[in-house]
Design an enzyme around this catalytic site. Structure first.
Site, PDB file in Angstrom:
ATOM      1  N   LYS A   1      88.688  26.255  24.453  1.00 18.72           N
ATOM      2  CA  LYS A   1      88.476  27.283  25.482  1.00 18.72           C
ATOM      3  C   LYS A   1      89.072  28.557  24.974  1.00 18.72           C
ATOM      4  O   LYS A   1      90.217  28.326  24.230  1.00 18.72           O
ATOM      5  CB  LYS A   1      89.224  26.827  26.667  1.00 18.72           C
TER       6      LYS A   1
ATOM      7  N   SER B   1      86.942  27.504  35.757  1.00 16.27           N
ATOM      8  CA  SER B   1      86.791  28.719  34.628  1.00 16.27           C
ATOM      9  C   SER B   1      86.453  28.082  33.182  1.00 16.27           C
ATOM     10  O   SER B   1      86.191  28.884  32.285  1.00 16.27           O
ATOM     11  CB  SER B   1      88.123  29.377  34.404  1.00 16.27           C
TER      12      SER B   1
ATOM     13  N   SER C   1      89.805  24.375  37.246  1.00 14.46           N
ATOM     14  CA  SER C   1      89.055  24.974  36.312  1.00 14.46           C
ATOM     15  C   SER C   1      88.459  24.062  35.243  1.00 14.46           C
ATOM     16  O   SER C   1      87.504  24.223  34.332  1.00 14.46           O
ATOM     17  CB  SER C   1      90.038  25.922  35.192  1.00 14.46           C
TER      18      SER C   1
END
Length: 195
Positions: A75, A150, A174
């Protein structure tokens, strides 16, 4: 990490398969599925060089590691040495760390190869991974729908088999939020979402 990923790592470790055969196949799959939008730009040369190094270590009699040759995404709010960590916002475009975050460093020490950065909701401030600065991350199981966020790119990359596993982060859902609709069943490690 899925069982097939473990089996692949075991096959590479004993020489039944090579990392350099596996890496191009993954890169071809990524090129064939651009609409998923899960990953940022990938340094193909660096990935293939890392795969060759894994094979050379094994052929030279060294243990290439438990995760030898597996490709993983990270990420874009987690540092990878020499690769921009932007949290998918233009304001951080020049942020290029010189060291790996601990999670990535440990995975690399075990023989895993960083494939590239995974798209995320800008600054991790949202649950869709729709980002005005790039195409949206789509759910590979239902392309008309969002991947969640996210850590949407991390979840979508795993669900679309673009990598063996991926690092995400989790402040308020997330990790598990995108893992659920993408079918990844997000696991946690040390408080971090790992979709």
């Amino acid at each position: 990490m899925t069982e097939p990923a473990r089996q692949l790592a075991a096959s590479i470790a004993v020489g039944a398969k090579t990392a350099h055969d596996h890496a191009p196949a993954v890169l071809e799959r990524i090129a064939a599925l651009p609409s998923v939008g899960a990953l940022l730009e990938i340094d193909h040369v660096r990935v293939l060089e890392a795969a060759r190094e894994i094979d050379c270590r094994r052929q030279g009699g060294s243990d290439p590691g438990e995760l030898a040759g597996l490709l993983f995404a990270v990420k874009d709010n987690i540092d990878v040495s020499g690769c921009p960590t932007t949290a998918c916002t233009p304001a951080l475009a020049a942020n290029i760390p010189q060291t790996d975050a601990e999670a990535g460093a440990r995975l690399k020490a075990a023989g895993a190869i960083v494939l590239g950065k995974a798209v995320m909701h800008e600054l991790a401030m949202g649950g869709t991974s729709n980002n005005p600065h790039m195409p949206p991350v789509r759910n590979p199981r239902a392309p008309d729908f969002i991947a969640g966020g996210s850590s949407g790119g991390s979840a979508a990359a795993v669900a679309a088999a673009l990598c063996g596993f991926s690092l995400g982060s989790d402040t308020g859902g997330s990790g598990p939020v995108p893992a659920s609709p993408c079918g990844g069943g997000g696991r946690r490690a040390g408080g971090r979402g790992v979709p």
